[in-house]
Design a protein around this motif. Structure first.
Motif, PDB file in Angstrom:
ATOM      1  N   GLU A   1       7.615   1.038 -26.502  1.00  0.00           N
ATOM      2  CA  GLU A   1       8.068  -0.332 -26.722  1.00  0.00           C
ATOM      3  C   GLU A   1       9.393  -0.291 -27.475  1.00  0.00           C
ATOM      4  O   GLU A   1       9.527   0.418 -28.483  1.00  0.00           O
ATOM      5  N   LEU A   2      10.374  -1.042 -26.996  1.00  0.00           N
ATOM      6  CA  LEU A   2      11.691  -1.129 -27.615  1.00  0.00           C
ATOM      7  C   LEU A   2      11.855  -2.502 -28.251  1.00  0.00           C
ATOM      8  O   LEU A   2      11.349  -3.508 -27.726  1.00  0.00           O
ATOM      9  N   SER A   3      12.618  -2.545 -29.394  1.00  0.00           N
ATOM     10  CA  SER A   3      12.881  -3.833 -30.044  1.00  0.00           C
ATOM     11  C   SER A   3      14.277  -3.818 -30.645  1.00  0.00           C
ATOM     12  O   SER A   3      14.855  -2.748 -30.904  1.00  0.00           O
ATOM     13  N   TRP A   4      14.844  -5.015 -30.847  1.00  0.00           N
ATOM     14  CA  TRP A   4      16.157  -5.172 -31.455  1.00  0.00           C
ATOM     15  C   TRP A   4      16.296  -6.626 -31.959  1.00  0.00           C
ATOM     16  O   TRP A   4      15.481  -7.491 -31.638  1.00  0.00           O
TER      17      TRP A   4
ATOM     18  N   ASN B   1      12.896  -7.591 -27.101  1.00  0.00           N
ATOM     19  CA  ASN B   1      12.031  -6.412 -26.917  1.00  0.00           C
ATOM     20  C   ASN B   1      11.877  -6.121 -25.425  1.00  0.00           C
ATOM     21  O   ASN B   1      12.175  -6.970 -24.574  1.00  0.00           O
ATOM     22  N   ALA B   2      11.393  -4.918 -25.143  1.00  0.00           N
ATOM     23  CA  ALA B   2      11.112  -4.487 -23.768  1.00  0.00           C
ATOM     24  C   ALA B   2      10.090  -3.367 -23.818  1.00  0.00           C
ATOM     25  O   ALA B   2       9.995  -2.640 -24.820  1.00  0.00           O
ATOM     26  N   VAL B   3       9.308  -3.215 -22.750  1.00  0.00           N
ATOM     27  CA  VAL B   3       8.314  -2.144 -22.652  1.00  0.00           C
ATOM     28  C   VAL B   3       8.680  -1.265 -21.460  1.00  0.00           C
ATOM     29  O   VAL B   3       8.825  -1.758 -20.336  1.00  0.00           O
ATOM     30  N   VAL B   4       8.834   0.021 -21.722  1.00  0.00           N
ATOM     31  CA  VAL B   4       9.165   0.990 -20.675  1.00  0.00           C
ATOM     32  C   VAL B   4       7.904   1.787 -20.359  1.00  0.00           C
ATOM     33  O   VAL B   4       7.296   2.384 -21.261  1.00  0.00           O
ATOM     34  N   THR B   5       7.498   1.792 -19.081  1.00  0.00           N
ATOM     35  CA  THR B   5       6.278   2.491 -18.672  1.00  0.00           C
ATOM     36  C   THR B   5       6.616   3.606 -17.685  1.00  0.00           C
ATOM     37  O   THR B   5       7.775   3.784 -17.298  1.00  0.00           O
ATOM     38  N   GLY B   6       5.570   4.327 -17.273  1.00  0.00           N
ATOM     39  CA  GLY B   6       5.751   5.383 -16.278  1.00  0.00           C
ATOM     40  C   GLY B   6       6.407   6.624 -16.837  1.00  0.00           C
ATOM     41  O   GLY B   6       7.005   7.405 -16.086  1.00  0.00           O
ATOM     42  N   LEU B   7       6.320   6.829 -18.133  1.00  0.00           N
ATOM     43  CA  LEU B   7       6.941   7.992 -18.757  1.00  0.00           C
ATOM     44  C   LEU B   7       5.986   9.173 -18.768  1.00  0.00           C
ATOM     45  O   LEU B   7       4.776   9.037 -18.552  1.00  0.00           O
TER      46      LEU B   7
ATOM     47  N   THR C   1       9.390   9.991 -28.714  1.00  0.00           N
ATOM     48  CA  THR C   1       8.553  10.947 -27.985  1.00  0.00           C
ATOM     49  C   THR C   1       7.234  10.267 -27.637  1.00  0.00           C
ATOM     50  O   THR C   1       6.567   9.692 -28.526  1.00  0.00           O
ATOM     51  N   THR C   2       6.851  10.321 -26.386  1.00  0.00           N
ATOM     52  CA  THR C   2       5.581   9.719 -25.957  1.00  0.00           C
ATOM     53  C   THR C   2       4.414  10.472 -26.570  1.00  0.00           C
ATOM     54  O   THR C   2       4.510  11.654 -26.924  1.00  0.00           O
ATOM     55  N   LEU C   3       3.270   9.791 -26.665  1.00  0.00           N
ATOM     56  CA  LEU C   3       2.089  10.369 -27.316  1.00  0.00           C
ATOM     57  C   LEU C   3       1.411  11.398 -26.422  1.00  0.00           C
ATOM     58  O   LEU C   3       1.566  11.368 -25.206  1.00  0.00           O
ATOM     59  N   PRO C   4       0.650  12.311 -27.007  1.00  0.00           N
ATOM     60  CA  PRO C   4      -0.147  13.248 -26.197  1.00  0.00           C
ATOM     61  C   PRO C   4      -1.177  12.456 -25.399  1.00  0.00           C
ATOM     62  O   PRO C   4      -1.663  11.409 -25.834  1.00  0.00           O
ATOM     63  N   PRO C   5      -1.517  12.952 -24.207  1.00  0.00           N
ATOM     64  CA  PRO C   5      -2.492  12.203 -23.391  1.00  0.00           C
ATOM     65  C   PRO C   5      -3.905  12.320 -23.932  1.00  0.00           C
ATOM     66  O   PRO C   5      -4.280  13.322 -24.535  1.00  0.00           O
ATOM     67  N   ILE C   6      -4.643  11.261 -23.719  1.00  0.00           N
ATOM     68  CA  ILE C   6      -6.082  11.331 -23.954  1.00  0.00           C
ATOM     69  C   ILE C   6      -6.684  11.885 -22.681  1.00  0.00           C
ATOM     70  O   ILE C   6      -6.499  11.315 -21.601  1.00  0.00           O
ATOM     71  N   ASN C   7      -7.329  13.008 -22.706  1.00  0.00           N
ATOM     72  CA  ASN C   7      -7.768  13.711 -21.495  1.00  0.00           C
ATOM     73  C   ASN C   7      -8.960  13.010 -20.862  1.00  0.00           C
ATOM     74  O   ASN C   7     -10.091  13.126 -21.335  1.00  0.00           O
ATOM     75  N   PRO C   8      -8.711  12.262 -19.741  1.00  0.00           N
ATOM     76  CA  PRO C   8      -9.814  11.615 -19.032  1.00  0.00           C
ATOM     77  C   PRO C   8     -10.311  12.486 -17.883  1.00  0.00           C
ATOM     78  O   PRO C   8     -11.075  12.016 -17.033  1.00  0.00           O
ATOM     79  N   CYS C   9      -9.809  13.712 -17.820  1.00  0.00           N
ATOM     80  CA  CYS C   9     -10.025  14.541 -16.636  1.00  0.00           C
ATOM     81  C   CYS C   9     -11.272  15.402 -16.760  1.00  0.00           C
ATOM     82  O   CYS C   9     -11.752  15.675 -17.872  1.00  0.00           O
ATOM     83  N   PRO C  10     -11.799  15.886 -15.614  1.00  0.00           N
ATOM     84  CA  PRO C  10     -12.949  16.794 -15.653  1.00  0.00           C
ATOM     85  C   PRO C  10     -12.607  18.075 -16.405  1.00  0.00           C
ATOM     86  O   PRO C  10     -11.436  18.423 -16.591  1.00  0.00           O
ATOM     87  N   GLU C  11     -13.604  18.791 -16.790  1.00  0.00           N
ATOM     88  CA  GLU C  11     -13.415  20.044 -17.526  1.00  0.00           C
ATOM     89  C   GLU C  11     -12.591  21.023 -16.688  1.00  0.00           C
ATOM     90  O   GLU C  11     -12.849  21.202 -15.503  1.00  0.00           O
TER      91      GLU C  11
ATOM     92  N   GLY D   1      -1.630  14.830 -16.494  1.00  0.00           N
ATOM     93  CA  GLY D   1      -0.228  15.105 -16.230  1.00  0.00           C
ATOM     94  C   GLY D   1       0.547  13.852 -15.932  1.00  0.00           C
ATOM     95  O   GLY D   1       0.342  12.806 -16.573  1.00  0.00           O
ATOM     96  N   TYR D   2       1.373  13.920 -14.943  1.00  0.00           N
ATOM     97  CA  TYR D   2       2.304  12.853 -14.576  1.00  0.00           C
ATOM     98  C   TYR D   2       1.561  11.544 -14.330  1.00  0.00           C
ATOM     99  O   TYR D   2       0.598  11.479 -13.567  1.00  0.00           O
ATOM    100  N   LEU D   3       1.988  10.484 -15.035  1.00  0.00           N
ATOM    101  CA  LEU D   3       1.397   9.145 -14.924  1.00  0.00           C
ATOM    102  C   LEU D   3      -0.103   9.144 -15.185  1.00  0.00           C
ATOM    103  O   LEU D   3      -0.856   8.341 -14.625  1.00  0.00           O
TER     104      LEU D   3
END
Length: 725
Positions: free
Chosen positions: A25-28, A63-69, A97-107, A112-114
């Protein structure tokens, strides 16, 4: 930018805050003076060479929200002001810096991307083994790479090497698709290594990502590391089954089964299974995702069959669908009365009456699709020749349209085996009128006059063309002189029965026709037309039986104005041209003596004369002259041995005619011996005795003209400094 160069017009406190692994999220604070600001442009990137943009409308926005990072990735964000005059320079910069992913994936899988789940298979496997391993979890398969950013993400994580990806042309050669059957291939089509795909050895149907991040086709059996992705498919497996299954009996023992492949979801289809009882269930595998039919043979006549079709993939056989039924015909009901079923259940008739070829055809054609027999295969010829052994029979084979070019009455050419089946010394076209073909008692073939009488063999054969398909195409025309038009056309591929063409010529309310012999003829000259007159031309083919309708592709030509026709001395120094008699195409005058000199610009070539039109009063042939042209019977062309030709036209005091139109062209020929000087061509409509009464005048005229010419063109005369008398 005007009006935006002081502190009160610049936004302040441009900040970025990571929301999750793919969102910032960006603000000014908007500037106090912002009436000229229409919005803001935000640019962001990880690599300055690959910048992305977004636009925020309104100068009041803060403000603006940038997604897809990408997760755990540092981005640079820049802010610029937009006005009606354009976009200014970036005036604020921040990073986040974007946050680390919360792993929703199987073991064993990673985010990864998106936020998608991936697995990197490091134990090399064949392509299908790798797919099987990826598919061990729900919605798993080899990776589908939809964009350049996803490709870059995976390439950075693989650290080079070769990796199987879910891109292949197993279903249809050359048609690469992703394993989800639905992803766009726009990016992939531009990401091949140079020279790829090349399908070396015809076995490279699968795709790897190389150590450059680009793609190459590869042998599917090679063990390679692989990239898996969890991505739900937008269709069910059974959606890959074909549609519109139907079956048609072509004879008592043969049925053709047809279906429509499901083109959207057939990326995994290897082929189709067709099942039918005979009498126990028979299953036939038909390879190829784009295959759409199967011919079933060895069936029983007068029997009803149910037939089903289902697709199969590497992983499973899909359920059979679309049952259809078909009943094969009874062999006893196949043919008309007097005809009998024979080879491949085709209907034949062996005519016991001696008839000419034409009359035999007419008898064969008394039933729908009947005609003289056509041997499509050597096996059919063997069947018929065995039944007819010891007698001679007319066949549906002839060369009427084009001498020596034998074709069946279906207009098909002879196969290789058939061209070798002539009796010794045949065909010989004895006396120039043997255009029809007879099968002798030995089974070999003999050409024979079509009016001769013979037994004959009929067959029901459906032709691939209609009567109108025999018409020519692409009629074109061009005026070659003020009274002549050359017409050209393309004969039909089905012109085996065409004997020639009728040219229709229309001038106002007046009309006339001209006949052109030969079905393979492609051009003709229409002569004796009026200069400065508009003509409309059309064409129609004619056969032994019909004159077909005119094709309707008319050609409209305005004839050029007629030159009065100069009566010398005239000199022609171009490489080609036309010489016409005075007043052509109307009659020339009496007592003419006209001389013409043709002198080609290239003296190494020779003059060729082409007689476009030639009609004079009959005169005598003069000795001591290279060529004498008189009357109407003249050569169509003359190739002289010189680059210089003198042509003299003389008429007497009596009958005249329309005269002549003679074209000349420059021709390269091989010459031997000494160089040839000028060549004399005499064009006369008078007797030798009357001509020689003018001999002195003629010789003096020619000598004077040659002296003038050689005086002006000394380098073109073979005798330097000589005087002609």
């Amino acid at each position: 930018m005007p009006g935006l160069d002081d502190f009160t017009t610049i936004p302040r406190l441009f900040r970025a805050s990571a929301v999750d692994e793919s969102t910032v999220e960006l603000s000014w604070i908007p500037p106090p003076k912002r009436c000229e600001i229409s919005g803001y442009r935000i640019s962001y990137y990880t690599d300055p060479m690959n910048v992305m943009y977004m636009t925020v409308p309104s100068g009041d926005s803060n403000n603006a929200v940038v997604t897809g990072l990408m997760a755990e990735t540092t981005y640079t964000f820049r802010l610029a002001v937009m006005t009606p005059e354009g976009t200014g320079n970036d005036i604020a910069v921040t990073t986040e810096t974007t946050l680390p992913p919360i792993n929703p994936c199987p073991e064993g899988w990673v985010v990864g991307y998106l936020g998608r789940c991936y697995r990197f298979g490091t134990s090399p496997m064949s392509y299908n083994e790798a797919r099987q391993d990826c598919r061990s979890i729900e919605d798993g398969d080899l990776v589908v790479i939809e964009t350049g950013m996803e490709n870059e993400f995976l390439y950075n994580l693989t650290q080079g090497g070769m990796w199987w990806i879910g891109y292949n042309d197993i279903a249809i050669e050359g048609d690469f698709n992703w394993v989800d059957c639905d992803a766009t291939t726009a990016f992939a089509e531009t990401n091949w290594e140079m020279g790829q795909p090349d399908n070396v050895g015809g076995i490279q149907d699968c795709t790897i990502m190389t150590n450059s991040g680009r793609y190459s086709d590869w042998d599917c059996l090679e063990p390679i590391t692989y990239l898996c992705e969890q991505s739900p498919k937008g269709y069910a497996p059974e959606d890959a089954n074909p549609r519109s299954v139907s079956a048609t009996a072509t004879n008592p023992s043969t049925v053709v089964v047809s279906w429509v492949p499901e083109s959207r979801y057939n990326c995994d289809v290897l082929g189709y299974r067709v099942i039918y009882p005979n009498p126990t269930p028979v299953v036939v595998d038909v390879p190829g995702a784009d295959t759409s039919s199967l011919t079933i043979t060895d069936l029983q006549g007068d029997t009803t069959y149910w037939i089903s079709v289902g697709a199969y993939t590497y992983f499973e056989d899909l359920p059979y669908i679309n049952d259809t039924t078909v009943t094969t015909p009874n062999p006893d009901d196949l043919c008309e009365e007097g005809w009998v079923p024979g080879y491949d259940f085709r209907c034949y008739k062996f005519g016991s009456e001696m008839l000419s070829w034409e009359d035999a055809r007419l008898d064969c054609q008394s039933i729908p699709d009947g005609d003289l027999v056509v041997f499509e295969t050597e096996a059919e010829w063997e069947f018929v020749s065995t039944l007819g052994a010891g007698s001679s029979w007319w066949l549906g084979l002839f060369d009427r349209a084009s001498e020596g070019e034998y074709r069946w009455v279906t207009c098909d050419a002879l196969d290789t085996w058939a061209t070798d089946n002539w009796a010794p010394g045949q065909p010989n076209d004895l006396q120039g009128n043997q255009d029809c073909v007879q099968m002798l008692g030995s089974g070999m073939w003999n050409d024979l006059e079509c009016t001769s009488e013979s037994l004959y063999v009929c067959e029901v054969t459906v032709k691939d063309y209609t009567v109108d398909d025999q018409s020519p195409d692409t009629l074109r025309g061009e005026a070659t002189d003020p009274s002549t038009v050359e017409l050209t056309w393309e004969p039909s591929a089905y012109n085996c029965e065409v004997l020639g063409y009728t040219i229709y010529i229309q001038e106002g309310i007046n009309s006339m026709t001209q006949t052109v012999e030969g079905g393979d003829t492609t051009s003709t000259l229409v002569k004796n037309l009026e200069p400065s007159t508009v003509y409309v031309f059309d064409i129609a083919a004619f056969t032994t039986y019909d004159t077909l309708p005119a094709v309707g592709e008319t050609v409209r030509i305005t004839m050029p104005s007629a030159s009065s026709g100069e009566c010398g001395p005239s000199s022609y120094t171009s490489a080609s041209g036309v010489i016409i008699s005075p007043n052509y195409p109307k009659p020339y005058s009496n007592n003419l003596g006209c001389s013409y000199l043709i002198s080609l610009p290239d003296s190494s070539k020779v003059v060729q004369l082409i007689m476009n039109d030639f009609h004079l009063e009959d005169g005598d042939i003069f000795e001591n002259t290279a060529y004498t042209l008189t009357g109407s019977e003249v050569p169509s062309e003359i190739t002289t041995g010189s680059s210089m030709v003198w042509l003299y036209f003389s008429s007497d005091e009596s009958v005249t005619d329309v005269g002549f139109s003679i074209s000349f062209e420059s021709l390269t020929v091989e010459t031997t011996g000494a160089a040839v000087g000028s060549v004399m061509v005499l064009v006369v409509d008078e007797t030798e005795s009357s001509f020689y009464e003018m001999q002195d005048m003629f010789q003096t005229s020619i000598a004077n003209e040659m002296n003038v010419y050689c005086g002006e063109n000394e380098g073109s005369c073979l005798v330097s400094g000589a005087t002609f008398t």
